[in-house]
Design a protein around this motif. Structure first.
Motif, PDB file in Angstrom:
ATOM      1  N   PRO A 186       0.582  -1.142   0.040  1.00  0.00           N
ATOM      2  CA  PRO A 186      -0.015   0.008  -0.124  1.00  0.00           C
ATOM      3  C   PRO A 186       0.904   1.279  -0.029  1.00  0.00           C
ATOM      4  O   PRO A 186       0.269   2.354  -0.407  1.00  0.00           O
ATOM      5  CB  PRO A 186      -0.839  -0.163   1.490  1.00  0.00           C
ATOM      6  CG  PRO A 186      -0.253  -1.105   2.163  1.00  0.00           C
ATOM      7  CD  PRO A 186       0.649  -2.028   1.233  1.00  0.00           C
ATOM      8  N   ARG A 187       2.050   1.265   0.348  1.00  0.00           N
ATOM      9  CA  ARG A 187       2.934   2.483   0.328  1.00  0.00           C
ATOM     10  C   ARG A 187       4.025   2.491  -0.498  1.00  0.00           C
ATOM     11  O   ARG A 187       5.198   2.568   0.030  1.00  0.00           O
ATOM     12  CB  ARG A 187       3.087   2.737   1.915  1.00  0.00           C
ATOM     13  CG  ARG A 187       2.108   3.179   2.783  1.00  0.00           C
ATOM     14  CD  ARG A 187       2.560   3.289   4.126  1.00  0.00           C
ATOM     15  NE  ARG A 187       3.084   2.141   4.748  1.00  0.00           N
ATOM     16  CZ  ARG A 187       2.105   1.254   5.119  1.00  0.00           C
ATOM     17  NH1 ARG A 187       1.051   1.292   5.459  1.00  0.00           N
ATOM     18  NH2 ARG A 187       2.652   0.209   6.000  1.00  0.00           N
ATOM     19  N   MET A 188       3.921   2.365  -1.869  1.00  0.00           N
ATOM     20  CA  MET A 188       4.801   2.437  -2.692  1.00  0.00           C
ATOM     21  C   MET A 188       5.002   3.866  -3.039  1.00  0.00           C
ATOM     22  O   MET A 188       4.277   4.729  -3.374  1.00  0.00           O
ATOM     23  CB  MET A 188       4.501   1.718  -3.987  1.00  0.00           C
ATOM     24  CG  MET A 188       4.672   0.051  -3.756  1.00  0.00           C
ATOM     25  SD  MET A 188       4.513  -1.024  -5.548  1.00  0.00           S
ATOM     26  CE  MET A 188       5.418  -2.367  -5.028  1.00  0.00           C
ATOM     27  N   GLU A 189       6.267   3.931  -3.364  1.00  0.00           N
ATOM     28  CA  GLU A 189       6.951   5.311  -3.838  1.00  0.00           C
ATOM     29  C   GLU A 189       6.990   5.234  -5.494  1.00  0.00           C
ATOM     30  O   GLU A 189       8.011   4.301  -6.004  1.00  0.00           O
ATOM     31  CB  GLU A 189       8.115   5.610  -3.238  1.00  0.00           C
ATOM     32  CG  GLU A 189       8.188   6.130  -1.872  1.00  0.00           C
ATOM     33  CD  GLU A 189       9.384   6.530  -1.202  1.00  0.00           C
ATOM     34  OE1 GLU A 189      10.372   6.858  -2.020  1.00  0.00           O
ATOM     35  OE2 GLU A 189      10.111   6.074  -0.127  1.00  0.00           O
ATOM     36  N   PRO A 190       6.292   5.897  -6.255  1.00  0.00           N
ATOM     37  CA  PRO A 190       6.325   5.655  -7.607  1.00  0.00           C
ATOM     38  C   PRO A 190       7.643   5.874  -8.553  1.00  0.00           C
ATOM     39  O   PRO A 190       7.952   5.423  -9.287  1.00  0.00           O
ATOM     40  CB  PRO A 190       5.227   6.673  -8.377  1.00  0.00           C
ATOM     41  CG  PRO A 190       4.364   6.819  -7.048  1.00  0.00           C
ATOM     42  CD  PRO A 190       5.057   6.553  -5.827  1.00  0.00           C
TER      43      PRO A 190
END
Length: 465
Positions: free
Chosen positions: A159-163
């Motif tokens: 849920p907390r991916m950095e693009p």
């Protein structure tokens, strides 16, 4: 053991000095199988006999036979020798286009409305974008829009991916190729479980990387065995396929995932997490990368939850610097992902089409698994209700090895792959993998499953092989 038919190997080895001898010997075995010089069940020279003939040490020849076994070319059994398995004969492509069923593909879309939606999305993508721009070279790794779509695609798992740390790749296979070339070239080794995806074995063989098999159980690498290797500094990179593992169908528990992450953090172990099946189950498993984000390269894509023909995958690197390094390796190996395919994937993610397809395929897989359960109920096998392959141990009454069984079944239209194709410790279990997805319909599948059941229940049916 006569060695006359192998004397040409001496010349070949002398001419191929730039390639390690053990790899050359495996190449020669494969070449001689292709040319018909070596036939199925031919016995290879004893290790010491071949070492004497080729003026090599015993260890090199032992390593060569292990490499040939890893490629699925030979079977080696202590006390009885090493024998040619040959190459498994594949079924012809159906109508010249469909992928034959030994490839582990998801069920094909059957819902007419959903098929039309996918088709409409393709038409809208080409109509709404500047076509010349889609035919140009692009910056590697995808645009920020494509990366944000990748983060949305994987949000249920991560849920907390950095693009900025996402790279859009032309398939999971290309991502694995880049990572192995980048992280395993110095150590020339990669730690794996006792059973792995055959494509990984092929990549390792192509790059000359040795696969170091760690003692494994139903869930994958055992933590104690893995820590022993870490303490001895024998491994630097570990490959894992934690969800619906190919071929065993098993998924790691949360405790096993946390344990592997803990070991990685304590021993600075680089992790390559191939989560190709991560989106297939309705109940999701948290990726190992969520426990050890500083050390894990996480990979997922469209091949198992949409269609293998959509060669779009997403690689999430531990840091922005690591992202840049992997981007360089990927650029050297594959130039870029197709802008057309990437644009389609982005649209399918943004408008929810991919979620609808995955859900429809999950329902189809459940129906196929129920069919298999109904037909194969006398047999014991491993499966996941949302998955589309089976791992089937052979009955103890069978004297034939899994490779011969797989060839026999495939020649009768049953998509089976021998355990040797997946084995990394030179000790393949007596089992085969069976694929339920792909292009086959339920009637055809039922007929094949009945034949499979009858064959495996009749221990004498393979005596004519």
């Amino acid at each position: 053991m006569p060695t006359e038919k192998y004397r040409h190997w001496v010349t070949e080895l002398q001419q191929g000095k730039k390639r390690p001898a053990y790899l050359l010997i495996a190449d020669l075995i494969e070449s001689d199988i292709d040319r018909g010089v070596l036939q199925t069940r031919d016995r290879l020279p004893a290790l010491r006999d071949l070492a004497d003939l080729l003026s090599l040490n015993y260890t090199t020849v032992t390593r060569a036979y292990k490499e040939a076994s890893n490629r699925g070319l030979i079977d080696s059994h202590p006390g009885s020798g090493s024998f040619i398995k040959g190459k498994t004969h594949t079924l012809p492509l159906r109508n010249g286009s469909d992928i034959e069923m030994t490839m582990n593909s998801p069920p094909e879309i059957e819902d007419a409305a959903l098929i039309q939606q996918v088709r409409d999305d393709m038409n809208r993508t080409l109509a709404s974008q500047d076509l010349p721009s889609l035919l140009r070279y692009q910056d590697f790794g995808g645009s920020i829009t494509d990366k944000e779509a990748g983060a949305l695609f994987l949000h249920a798992l991560f849920p907390r991916m950095e693009p900025q740390r996402i790279l859009v790749c032309p398939g999971i296979h290309s991502a694995l190729l880049a990572l192995l070339s980048l992280h395993c070239s110095k150590s020339n080794s990669l730690c794996v479980g006792s059973l792995v995806y055959p494509g990984l074995k092929a990549i390792a063989a192509q790059l000359g990387i040795q696969l170091l098999s760690v003692d494994s159980d139903q869930q994958g690498p055992r933590l104690r065995a893995l820590e022993t290797l870490c303490k001895a500094e024998k491994i630097h990179t570990l490959y894992v396929n934690p969800t619906l593992q190919n071929p065993s169908t098993a998924s790691m528990s949360r405790a096993r995932r946390e344990g592997i992450a803990d070991l990685a953090l304590r021993y600075n172990l680089t992790l390559i997490e191939d989560d190709a099946y991560g989106l297939v189950p309705e109940i999701k498993h948290p990726p190992i990368a969520t426990y050890a984000p500083e050390l894990t390269y996480y990979i997922n894509g469209f091949s198992k939850c949409f269609g293998a023909g959509c060669r779009t995958a997403y690689l999430y690197a531990p840091t922005k610097l690591a992202t840049q390094r992997v981007a360089g390796a990927l650029r050297a190996l594959s130039v870029m992902s197709s802008p057309i395919t990437t644009s389609l994937a982005t649209r399918w993610i943004q408008n929810g089409t991919v979620s609808k397809v995955t859900q429809a395929q999950r329902q189809q897989s459940r129906a196929l698994q129920q069919l298999a359960k109904t037909v194969l109920h006398p047999l014991k096998y491993q499966y996941h209700g949302d998955g589309f392959h089976l791992w089937l141990p052979l009955p103890k009454s069978f004297s034939a090895n899994p490779s011969d069984v797989a060839v026999y079944l495939r020649n009768h239209g049953i998509s089976a792959v021998s355990s040797a194709a997946f084995c990394t410790d030179n000790n393949p279990p007596d089992a085969i993998r069976l694929c339920l997805g792909g292009a086959v319909n339920q009637k055809e599948l039922q007929q094949r499953l009945i034949l499979l059941r009858d064959t495996l229940q009749d221990s004498g049916s393979l005596m004519l092989m």
